[in-house]
Structures are given as structure tokens and as C-alpha cells.
Design an enzyme around this catalytic site. Structure first.
Site, PDB file in Angstrom:
ATOM      1  N   HIS A 260      51.514  21.053 -15.439  1.00  0.00           N
ATOM      2  CA  HIS A 260      51.289  19.938 -14.511  1.00  0.00           C
ATOM      3  C   HIS A 260      49.804  19.559 -14.496  1.00  0.00           C
ATOM      4  O   HIS A 260      49.459  18.376 -14.525  1.00  0.00           O
ATOM      5  CB  HIS A 260      51.687  20.326 -13.078  1.00  0.00           C
ATOM      6  CG  HIS A 260      53.150  20.591 -12.868  1.00  0.00           C
ATOM      7  ND1 HIS A 260      53.603  21.668 -12.150  1.00  0.00           N
ATOM      8  CD2 HIS A 260      54.252  19.922 -13.283  1.00  0.00           C
ATOM      9  CE1 HIS A 260      54.931  21.645 -12.101  1.00  0.00           C
ATOM     10  NE2 HIS A 260      55.357  20.592 -12.792  1.00  0.00           N
TER      11      HIS A 260
ATOM     12  N   SER B  94      57.928  25.542 -13.630  1.00  0.00           N
ATOM     13  CA  SER B  94      57.837  26.204 -12.323  1.00  0.00           C
ATOM     14  C   SER B  94      58.964  27.221 -12.172  1.00  0.00           C
ATOM     15  O   SER B  94      58.752  28.318 -11.643  1.00  0.00           O
ATOM     16  CB  SER B  94      57.945  25.187 -11.185  1.00  0.00           C
ATOM     17  OG  SER B  94      56.956  24.215 -11.272  1.00  0.00           O
TER      18      SER B  94
ATOM     19  N   ARG C  83      58.546  17.519 -21.970  1.00  0.00           N
ATOM     20  CA  ARG C  83      58.309  18.775 -22.688  1.00  0.00           C
ATOM     21  C   ARG C  83      59.128  18.863 -23.960  1.00  0.00           C
ATOM     22  O   ARG C  83      58.676  19.348 -24.975  1.00  0.00           O
ATOM     23  CB  ARG C  83      58.676  19.973 -21.794  1.00  0.00           C
ATOM     24  CG  ARG C  83      57.618  20.298 -20.785  1.00  0.00           C
ATOM     25  CD  ARG C  83      58.156  21.197 -19.724  1.00  0.00           C
ATOM     26  NE  ARG C  83      59.116  20.475 -18.900  1.00  0.00           N
ATOM     27  CZ  ARG C  83      59.634  20.946 -17.783  1.00  0.00           C
ATOM     28  NH1 ARG C  83      59.324  22.156 -17.387  1.00  0.00           N
ATOM     29  NH2 ARG C  83      60.466  20.228 -17.066  1.00  0.00           N
TER      30      ARG C  83
ATOM     31  N   LYS D 152      67.085  20.850  -1.399  1.00  0.00           N
ATOM     32  CA  LYS D 152      66.690  22.008  -2.207  1.00  0.00           C
ATOM     33  C   LYS D 152      65.973  23.010  -1.309  1.00  0.00           C
ATOM     34  O   LYS D 152      65.301  22.617  -0.376  1.00  0.00           O
ATOM     35  CB  LYS D 152      65.712  21.560  -3.295  1.00  0.00           C
ATOM     36  CG  LYS D 152      66.383  21.153  -4.595  1.00  0.00           C
ATOM     37  CD  LYS D 152      65.331  21.023  -5.680  1.00  0.00           C
ATOM     38  CE  LYS D 152      65.833  20.349  -6.929  1.00  0.00           C
ATOM     39  NZ  LYS D 152      64.733  20.036  -7.859  1.00  0.00           N
TER      40      LYS D 152
HETATM   41  P1  ADP Z   1      60.926  17.602 -11.135  1.00  0.00           P
HETATM   42  O1  ADP Z   1      61.652  18.497 -10.185  1.00  0.00           O
HETATM   43  O2  ADP Z   1      60.803  16.195 -10.675  1.00  0.00           O
HETATM   44  O3  ADP Z   1      61.323  17.708 -12.584  1.00  0.00           O
HETATM   45  P2  ADP Z   1      58.607  19.222 -11.722  1.00  0.00           P
HETATM   46  O4  ADP Z   1      57.656  19.691 -10.690  1.00  0.00           O
HETATM   47  O5  ADP Z   1      59.432  20.253 -12.405  1.00  0.00           O
HETATM   48  O6  ADP Z   1      59.427  18.110 -11.001  1.00  0.00           O
HETATM   49  O7  ADP Z   1      57.830  18.398 -12.839  1.00  0.00           O
HETATM   50  C1  ADP Z   1      57.137  17.220 -12.540  1.00  0.00           C
HETATM   51  C2  ADP Z   1      56.858  16.468 -13.823  1.00  0.00           C
HETATM   52  O8  ADP Z   1      56.013  17.253 -14.652  1.00  0.00           O
HETATM   53  C3  ADP Z   1      58.080  16.141 -14.677  1.00  0.00           C
HETATM   54  O9  ADP Z   1      57.871  14.883 -15.294  1.00  0.00           O
HETATM   55  C4  ADP Z   1      58.103  17.230 -15.695  1.00  0.00           C
HETATM   56  O10 ADP Z   1      58.739  16.828 -16.896  1.00  0.00           O
HETATM   57  C5  ADP Z   1      56.624  17.427 -15.920  1.00  0.00           C
HETATM   58  N1  ADP Z   1      56.301  18.765 -16.408  1.00  0.00           N
HETATM   59  C6  ADP Z   1      56.747  19.943 -15.920  1.00  0.00           C
HETATM   60  N2  ADP Z   1      56.243  20.973 -16.620  1.00  0.00           N
HETATM   61  C7  ADP Z   1      55.456  20.423 -17.593  1.00  0.00           C
HETATM   62  C8  ADP Z   1      54.677  20.967 -18.670  1.00  0.00           C
HETATM   63  N3  ADP Z   1      54.631  22.270 -18.917  1.00  0.00           N
HETATM   64  N4  ADP Z   1      54.003  20.098 -19.466  1.00  0.00           N
HETATM   65  C9  ADP Z   1      54.090  18.774 -19.234  1.00  0.00           C
HETATM   66  N5  ADP Z   1      54.811  18.201 -18.255  1.00  0.00           N
HETATM   67  C10 ADP Z   1      55.496  19.004 -17.445  1.00  0.00           C
END
Ligand code: ADP
Length: 159
Positions: free
Chosen positions: A17, A128, A90, A41
Site C-alpha cells: 500500500h 493485509s 497485484r 466486516k
Molecule cells: P480492498 O479490501 O478494497 O481490496 P485493500 O486494503 O486490500 O482493500 O487494498 C487496497 C488497494 O491496494 C487495492 O486496490 C489493492 O489491490 C491494492 N493493494 C493491496 N496490496 C497491494 C500490494 N502489495 N501492491 C500493490 N497494491 C496493493
């Protein structure tokens, strides 16, 4: 003034992120990290805790701030006067859902567009949920999250 929203759960914020946030902050005048407060959630951290950690780990980026939101993402974007939604990709597994979401958002709000940034190869395995699984078994999450977040996760799982 080009303002973008980077929405997500950020439960908790990972190094993947942070990479997307840093790169976005170079493209846009202002980046607002939208922390989804989803009542359906059960997150590990409350929206307030997630906003606090994001604020802390992005303190060196002056054009970035974090805010919690609930409801429709496009309504949050309009409220913040942002015209772009940033999402990270990703792998192809992210693509189908992201394509559908971006097209849905554009259908209900044509003035807001979605921009995809591809994950840095170094972090493309980072999520996460994996970090939470590792931390729940007492494992080392230092490759996944910043030190402050690793500490908070350790505390949370030792309760
Ligand atoms: P959501 O629950 O909306 O998917 P996340 O917190 O998991 O939210 O992720 C937010 C955004 O960051 C999403 O667009 C996700 O694809 C992106 N993201 C998550 N992990 C990574 C990573 N390792 N590298 C790049 N983008 C990421």
C-alpha cells in the site's frame, strides 16, 4: 488541482500500500487515502486505528492524508472533490473484480475515473490478510508491514 482517492480496507496498511501511496503522491497534487468503515466486516483494527497508522506511516508525504468513509465510494470522492480513484493491481486475480468495480463506479458517476497502478514486483505477494495470518501465529511480519504496524499487530494478537 488534481486530487485522487486511494480507497481500501488497509487492515492494516502494508508496504505494498505504501508503495502505491508514494507513487500516487508524485502523480497527483493531493492524495486522500479512503479507509473503508465496513460494518459487515469484522476488521482487526477499527477505522480510527487504521487512519491513525496510515497518517503515521505517510507523515513524510505532505500531500497525502487519510480519512475514514462509509457508503458509496463515488459519494466520498465527490464530497472530497476528487476526480480519480486509484487502485493497485497485484495479479490477474485482482483484475476481474477491479474491472467490474471501475466500470460500475463509472456507470453511476461518469465524472470520476479509475487509475490502476501495477504492484512493484518486490511487493506483489504482500497482502493485509496474509500478514494477519502470519501475525496470528506469532510469525515475523517485518517484510509485510512497517515496524509501527508490526508492533500494533503483535499487541493485538497477544490480547
Ligand atoms: P480492498 O479490501 O478494497 O481490496 P485493500 O486494503 O486490500 O482493500 O487494498 C487496497 C488497494 O491496494 C487495492 O486496490 C489493492 O489491490 C491494492 N493493494 C493491496 N496490496 C497491494 C500490494 N502489495 N501492491 C500493490 N497494491 C496493493
Amino acid at each position: 488541482m488534481k486530487r485522487a482517492i486511494y480507497p481500501g480496507s488497509f487492515d492494516p496498511v502494508t508496504v505494498g500500500h505504501i508503495d502505491i501511496i508514494t507513487r500516487s503522491s508524485c502523480i497527483f497534487d493531493e492524495v486522500i487515502i479512503g479507509v473503508l468503515n465496513n460494518s459487515q466486516k469484522a476488521p482487526l483494527f477499527t477505522a480510527e486505528e487504521r487512519v491513525r497508522m496510515l497518517t503515521e506511516v505517510t507523515r513524510e508525504l505532505p500531500n497525502v492524508r487519510a480519512e475514514a468513509f462509509s457508503g458509496l465510494l463515488v459519494d466520498f470522492a465527490k464530497k472530497e472533490e476528487a476526480t480519480v480513484i486509484i487502485r493497485g493491481l497485484r495479479a490477474v486475480t485482482d483484475f476481474e473484480y477491479e474491472l467490474q468495480m471501475s466500470q460500475t463506479n463509472r456507470q453511476i458517476c461518469p465524472e470520476v475515473d479509475t487509475l490502476f497502478l501495477t504492484a512493484n514486483v518486490e511487493y506483489s505477494y504482500v497482502s493485509s490478510s496474509t500478514a494477519k495470518e502470519i501475525a496470528s501465529f506469532g510469525g515475523d511480519v517485518s517484510a509485510f508491514v512497517p515496524p509501527l504496524v508490526a508492533q500494533e499487530m503483535k499487541k493485538r494478537f497477544s490480547i
